[in-house]
Design a protein around this motif. Sequence first.
Motif, mmCIF file in Angstrom:
data_model
loop_
_atom_site.group_PDB
_atom_site.id
_atom_site.type_symbol
_atom_site.label_atom_id
_atom_site.label_comp_id
_atom_site.label_asym_id
_atom_site.label_seq_id
_atom_site.Cartn_x
_atom_site.Cartn_y
_atom_site.Cartn_z
ATOM 1 N N SER A 6 0.857 -1.184 0.000
ATOM 2 C CA SER A 6 0.000 0.000 0.000
ATOM 3 C C SER A 6 0.898 1.240 0.000
ATOM 4 O O SER A 6 1.969 1.226 0.626
ATOM 5 C CB SER A 6 -0.869 0.004 1.249
ATOM 6 O OG SER A 6 -1.161 1.320 1.626
ATOM 7 N N TYR A 7 0.457 2.289 -0.665
ATOM 8 C CA TYR A 7 1.294 3.498 -0.715
ATOM 9 C C TYR A 7 1.504 4.079 0.675
ATOM 10 O O TYR A 7 2.420 4.875 0.885
ATOM 11 C CB TYR A 7 0.677 4.553 -1.660
ATOM 12 C CG TYR A 7 -0.506 5.287 -1.063
ATOM 13 C CD1 TYR A 7 -1.791 4.781 -1.159
ATOM 14 C CD2 TYR A 7 -0.332 6.488 -0.375
ATOM 15 C CE1 TYR A 7 -2.880 5.440 -0.595
ATOM 16 C CE2 TYR A 7 -1.407 7.157 0.184
ATOM 17 C CZ TYR A 7 -2.677 6.625 0.082
ATOM 18 O OH TYR A 7 -3.741 7.276 0.655
ATOM 19 N N MET A 18 -9.460 -0.720 -5.230
ATOM 20 C CA MET A 18 -8.942 0.614 -5.553
ATOM 21 C C MET A 18 -9.768 1.707 -4.877
ATOM 22 O O MET A 18 -9.233 2.755 -4.500
ATOM 23 C CB MET A 18 -8.911 0.840 -7.070
ATOM 24 C CG MET A 18 -7.817 0.072 -7.782
ATOM 25 S SD MET A 18 -6.160 0.344 -7.101
ATOM 26 C CE MET A 18 -5.746 1.964 -7.739
ATOM 27 N N ASN A 19 -11.066 1.461 -4.718
ATOM 28 C CA ASN A 19 -11.903 2.460 -4.045
ATOM 29 C C ASN A 19 -11.535 2.592 -2.570
ATOM 30 O O ASN A 19 -11.801 3.609 -1.947
ATOM 31 C CB ASN A 19 -13.381 2.079 -4.141
ATOM 32 C CG ASN A 19 -13.890 2.167 -5.574
ATOM 33 O OD1 ASN A 19 -13.258 2.807 -6.413
ATOM 34 N ND2 ASN A 19 -15.007 1.514 -5.854
ATOM 35 N N ASP A 20 -10.930 1.528 -2.025
ATOM 36 C CA ASP A 20 -10.548 1.563 -0.626
ATOM 37 C C ASP A 20 -9.131 2.141 -0.498
ATOM 38 O O ASP A 20 -8.155 1.419 -0.329
ATOM 39 C CB ASP A 20 -10.616 0.139 -0.039
ATOM 40 C CG ASP A 20 -10.245 0.140 1.435
ATOM 41 O OD1 ASP A 20 -10.233 1.224 2.068
ATOM 42 O OD2 ASP A 20 -9.934 -0.950 1.954
ATOM 43 N N ASP A 21 -9.032 3.439 -0.656
ATOM 44 C CA ASP A 21 -7.764 4.146 -0.503
ATOM 45 C C ASP A 21 -6.667 3.573 -1.413
ATOM 46 O O ASP A 21 -5.527 3.412 -0.997
ATOM 47 C CB ASP A 21 -7.325 4.117 0.981
ATOM 48 C CG ASP A 21 -6.261 5.163 1.287
ATOM 49 O OD1 ASP A 21 -6.221 6.191 0.579
ATOM 50 O OD2 ASP A 21 -5.476 4.949 2.223
ATOM 51 N N PHE A 22 -7.062 3.244 -2.641
ATOM 52 C CA PHE A 22 -6.118 2.808 -3.686
ATOM 53 C C PHE A 22 -5.269 1.618 -3.210
ATOM 54 O O PHE A 22 -4.036 1.661 -3.275
ATOM 55 C CB PHE A 22 -5.228 3.986 -4.120
ATOM 56 C CG PHE A 22 -6.019 5.220 -4.422
ATOM 57 C CD1 PHE A 22 -6.692 5.338 -5.627
ATOM 58 C CD2 PHE A 22 -6.145 6.248 -3.489
ATOM 59 C CE1 PHE A 22 -7.454 6.477 -5.913
ATOM 60 C CE2 PHE A 22 -6.909 7.376 -3.760
ATOM 61 C CZ PHE A 22 -7.564 7.491 -4.975
ATOM 62 N N ASN A 23 -5.998 0.594 -2.719
ATOM 63 C CA ASN A 23 -5.298 -0.539 -2.118
ATOM 64 C C ASN A 23 -4.770 -1.487 -3.199
ATOM 65 O O ASN A 23 -5.365 -2.529 -3.506
ATOM 66 C CB ASN A 23 -6.250 -1.260 -1.155
ATOM 67 C CG ASN A 23 -5.476 -2.111 -0.179
ATOM 68 O OD1 ASN A 23 -4.409 -2.614 -0.522
ATOM 69 N ND2 ASN A 23 -5.994 -2.260 1.020
ATOM 70 N N SER A 24 -3.632 -1.136 -3.752
ATOM 71 C CA SER A 24 -3.088 -1.926 -4.874
ATOM 72 C C SER A 24 -2.687 -3.356 -4.495
ATOM 73 O O SER A 24 -2.838 -4.257 -5.319
ATOM 74 C CB SER A 24 -1.933 -1.176 -5.542
ATOM 75 O OG SER A 24 -0.994 -0.768 -4.594
ATOM 76 N N PRO A 25 -2.187 -3.648 -3.261
ATOM 77 C CA PRO A 25 -1.876 -5.050 -2.965
ATOM 78 C C PRO A 25 -3.117 -5.951 -3.016
ATOM 79 O O PRO A 25 -3.033 -7.092 -3.481
ATOM 80 C CB PRO A 25 -1.276 -5.024 -1.556
ATOM 81 C CG PRO A 25 -1.412 -3.653 -1.051
ATOM 82 C CD PRO A 25 -1.726 -2.742 -2.185
ATOM 83 N N ILE A 26 -4.251 -5.433 -2.553
ATOM 84 C CA ILE A 26 -5.491 -6.235 -2.612
ATOM 85 C C ILE A 26 -5.916 -6.387 -4.070
ATOM 86 O O ILE A 26 -6.340 -7.458 -4.501
ATOM 87 C CB ILE A 26 -6.622 -5.571 -1.776
ATOM 88 C CG1 ILE A 26 -6.188 -5.432 -0.318
ATOM 89 C CG2 ILE A 26 -7.930 -6.349 -1.897
ATOM 90 C CD1 ILE A 26 -6.083 -6.736 0.450
ATOM 91 N N LEU A 27 -5.777 -5.304 -4.841
ATOM 92 C CA LEU A 27 -6.096 -5.399 -6.274
ATOM 93 C C LEU A 27 -5.266 -6.514 -6.915
ATOM 94 O O LEU A 27 -5.791 -7.337 -7.676
ATOM 95 C CB LEU A 27 -5.812 -4.060 -6.973
ATOM 96 C CG LEU A 27 -5.813 -4.120 -8.502
ATOM 97 C CD1 LEU A 27 -7.199 -4.466 -9.031
ATOM 98 C CD2 LEU A 27 -5.343 -2.797 -9.099
ATOM 99 N N ILE A 28 -3.985 -6.552 -6.601
ATOM 100 C CA ILE A 28 -3.108 -7.565 -7.208
ATOM 101 C C ILE A 28 -3.545 -8.974 -6.777
ATOM 102 O O ILE A 28 -3.537 -9.908 -7.581
ATOM 103 C CB ILE A 28 -1.631 -7.267 -6.871
ATOM 104 C CG1 ILE A 28 -1.197 -6.009 -7.637
ATOM 105 C CG2 ILE A 28 -0.721 -8.441 -7.226
ATOM 106 C CD1 ILE A 28 0.177 -5.477 -7.314
ATOM 107 N N ALA A 29 -3.979 -9.108 -5.523
ATOM 108 C CA ALA A 29 -4.481 -10.426 -5.084
ATOM 109 C C ALA A 29 -5.662 -10.842 -5.969
ATOM 110 O O ALA A 29 -5.767 -12.001 -6.375
ATOM 111 C CB ALA A 29 -4.896 -10.356 -3.619
#
Length: 493
Positions: free
Chosen positions: A326-327, A379-390
């Motif tokens: 996460s950023y 992504m809507n959840d504070d740009f959560n890219s690790p979850i997106l990648i999952a």
Amino acid sequence: MQLYENQQIKLYNSLTGKKEIFKPINKGHIGMYVCGPTVYSNVHLGNVRTFMSFDMIFRYLKHLGYKVRYVRNITDAGHLENDADAGEDKITKKARLEQIEPMEVVQRYTVDFHNILNTFNFLPPSIEPTATGHIIEQIELIKTIIDNGYAYEVNGSVYFDVHKFNETNEYGKLSKRKLEDLIHNTRTLDGQSDKKNPQDFALWKKAEPQHIMRWPSPWSDGFPGWHLECTAMSTKYLGEHFDIHGGGMDLKFPHHECEIAQNEAAVGKSPVNYWMHANMLELNGQRMSKTTGNTVNPDELLSGNNKFFSKAYAPSVIRFFIAQSSYRSVLDLTDDGLLASEKGFYRLMDAVNLLNQLKASEKSTLDINTLKQKCYDAMNDDFNSPILIAHLFEAVKYINQINEGSETLTAEDLAILKEIINTFTFDVLGLENVTKNDSGTDKLSGAVDVLIKLRQEARANKDFALSDKIRDELLEVGIQLKDGKDGTTFSVN
Ligand code: AMP
Ligand code: ZN
């Protein structure tokens, strides 16, 4: 209808310390300002991480259909070495050390910055203003702050009166500091400073006779303070009140705190609705920082020519590695982490490349629409890219299952699966579709390693004519070998 009408973003606002529902000031439009680099040296990978986080955010907001005006400045004047307004201007110092013009320093490192961002597939911001291009705006802003009673002039320099400001406003509200604590923790002045109080900060500094970067002003020939440029340029291009302001965590105090104070002092309102701060990249457990020298530059990581990592990594692998956190988390750059990301990245690309060969069936045995919404939710959840990648790896699993015949999708669902991959892998995460064998840097590094080995063999056989020939001919094509006690490394000139 735009996608943003159905996708509600929540983002973490550093000002309130909470995740908040994002609501732009003007429907469908977003103004976003991100503090850019001070162009006095090559950017390191920590800088790249922060800008990459905002590149991903910019990409997602655009994907949702917002019209985003993204302003990222270039700091080419006024950034002193020391936060207490002491020390030399960073650019002037570099110019003096290298015996070149300050504007040559600026040009060199601005070009380097742009090259690096291109390598990593960044989207350009909408406007990239420079501090030196906005001196007039900065002088006008200082005049307003003086007129409003929040700044004072001493010996040709102008300082912001933090104590006066704090009587009516709240200095420290972003970084959660109290002026009393700041007073308590600051050493008393040594009598050299013109400031009324050590917490005051410079809006304008009178230039010493040897200082080259100087402009005329009502107070002296001098230069603006670093914090001022961002207020002047954000106001000029985004207005007195705009949606998002970002930067690295280390800029929260004093830089962003001072920006808020300047804006409130000039126009009486807080400039920004949502403050976003990207967390730090570490190298071997310590913050990457130009000041301490604990850095790795992108080209060193891309060429594999450095003392920290076992091999070269492709730009998209590094991008993927950064997006796997996460950023808002601290991220440690390690060889193991990069190797794991490289494996994951190529697994994703293998599946992406299989996608076009999949055959549609009569019925779907997988719920693709739910997967799609899960990607948006991440992504809507504070740009959560690790979850997106999952979730993208769930798509990888589906692709492999369909390919093996254990699951099926209709043509319509297959099209949605392709859309998910294209949107999130390429448009939002900004990855590029490279396969392991395409990676030019890997190949270059491999080829030079072969030549280094041949040269060692030639030397061992006392065939110095051949070993010198390898070295000289590599140099002719711009590859310089360097013999050190741990073996031979190379640099690409
Ligand atoms: P500078 O050129 O030093 O003003 O830094 C440019 C941007 O990089 C700022 O937003 C900094 O907060 C950010 N930055 C500096 N060091 C790091 C780091 N180690 N990790 C992440 N971001 C950083
Ligand atoms: Zn700034």
